[in-house]
Design a protein around this motif. Sequence first.
Motif, PDB file in Angstrom:
ATOM      1  N   GLY A   1       0.804  -1.220   0.000  1.00  0.00           N
ATOM      2  CA  GLY A   1       0.000   0.000   0.000  1.00  0.00           C
ATOM      3  C   GLY A   1       0.837   1.271   0.000  1.00  0.00           C
ATOM      4  N   GLY A   2       0.142   2.400  -0.140  1.00  0.00           N
ATOM      5  CA  GLY A   2       0.808   3.694  -0.167  1.00  0.00           C
ATOM      6  C   GLY A   2       1.604   3.985   1.093  1.00  0.00           C
TER       7      GLY A   2
ATOM      8  N   ALA B   1     -12.157   6.951   2.744  1.00  0.00           N
ATOM      9  CA  ALA B   1     -12.265   6.420   4.102  1.00  0.00           C
ATOM     10  C   ALA B   1     -11.310   7.155   5.040  1.00  0.00           C
ATOM     11  N   ALA B   2     -11.811   7.485   6.221  1.00  0.00           N
ATOM     12  CA  ALA B   2     -11.005   8.230   7.191  1.00  0.00           C
ATOM     13  C   ALA B   2      -9.705   7.496   7.513  1.00  0.00           C
TER      14      ALA B   2
ATOM     15  N   GLY C   1      -4.014   7.452   7.634  1.00  0.00           N
ATOM     16  CA  GLY C   1      -2.844   6.589   7.496  1.00  0.00           C
ATOM     17  C   GLY C   1      -1.741   7.217   6.660  1.00  0.00           C
ATOM     18  N   VAL C   2      -2.099   7.780   5.501  1.00  0.00           N
ATOM     19  CA  VAL C   2      -1.044   8.342   4.638  1.00  0.00           C
ATOM     20  C   VAL C   2      -0.542   9.683   5.165  1.00  0.00           C
TER      21      VAL C   2
ATOM     22  N   LEU D   1      -8.379  17.148  10.693  1.00  0.00           N
ATOM     23  CA  LEU D   1      -8.594  18.072  11.807  1.00  0.00           C
ATOM     24  C   LEU D   1      -9.099  17.336  13.034  1.00  0.00           C
ATOM     25  N   ASP D   2     -10.039  16.413  12.830  1.00  0.00           N
ATOM     26  CA  ASP D   2     -10.583  15.652  13.957  1.00  0.00           C
ATOM     27  C   ASP D   2      -9.504  14.792  14.610  1.00  0.00           C
ATOM     28  N   ALA D   3      -8.663  14.186  13.779  1.00  0.00           N
ATOM     29  CA  ALA D   3      -7.657  13.255  14.297  1.00  0.00           C
ATOM     30  C   ALA D   3      -6.563  13.961  15.083  1.00  0.00           C
ATOM     31  N   PHE D   4      -6.237  15.201  14.662  1.00  0.00           N
ATOM     32  CA  PHE D   4      -5.118  15.897  15.286  1.00  0.00           C
ATOM     33  C   PHE D   4      -5.561  17.143  16.064  1.00  0.00           C
TER      34      PHE D   4
END
Length: 233
Positions: free
Chosen positions: A78-79, A107-108, A113-114, A155-158
């Motif tokens: 994968g990437g 997909a979130a 992930g990338v 934004l939500d993740a960090f």
Amino acid sequence: MTGTTGDSAVNDGARRVRVVLVDDHRMFRTGVQAEIGETARTGVEVVGEAADVDQAVTVITATRPEVVLLDVHLPGGGGVEVLRRCAPLMAAAENPVRFLALSVSDAAEDVIGVIRGGARGYVTKTITGTDLVDSVFRVQDGDAVFSPRLAGFVLDAFASTDAPPVDEDLDRLTQREREVLRLIARGYAYKEIAKQLFISVKTVESHVSAVLRKLQLSNRHELTRWATARRLV
């Protein structure tokens, strides 16, 4: 990717950016090349292409482009695996290689992930040629670029200093097991998965058994429902 040649950006001739295309679908790479790769008009020079992780690392290392357009789902890891193996190139003090994810997936999990892997942005394949050229130049300049809806995932993740929430079930799986999981959930036969990932059918069977065991599922139908519920398909 939507848009026609007529939609593509016209470059003023002052700027140039060298790009590598990484996607396992040859026809899509051909389409992107036709859409943005007319250097005299767009300023984008496509200096290499790759269809899997090993090819990507080889081509990127050899050509040292300014920007890599990177698909998320690739044979060989994968990437994210491309990003991991190209980390020294991204960290170079002079002329760093920058990555822009270009994927059909919204997909979130794929977006986060990338970005965690070091990509400077993430756009979907519905982007027009004009916007893609603009995104490539912005990433070359060091900007972060996202399709509007996807920016919210980042934004939500960090948003806080706390670690982003982790899907404990999914976290039990290796990167290769996740790839097999996605392909199974998309309806691929074992033979097709083996061909896509350059592994044997027996290895595919082993990965599927491991995924079912780790997720405490009984068959591929339950696995498909599990993956669909998490928007991994």
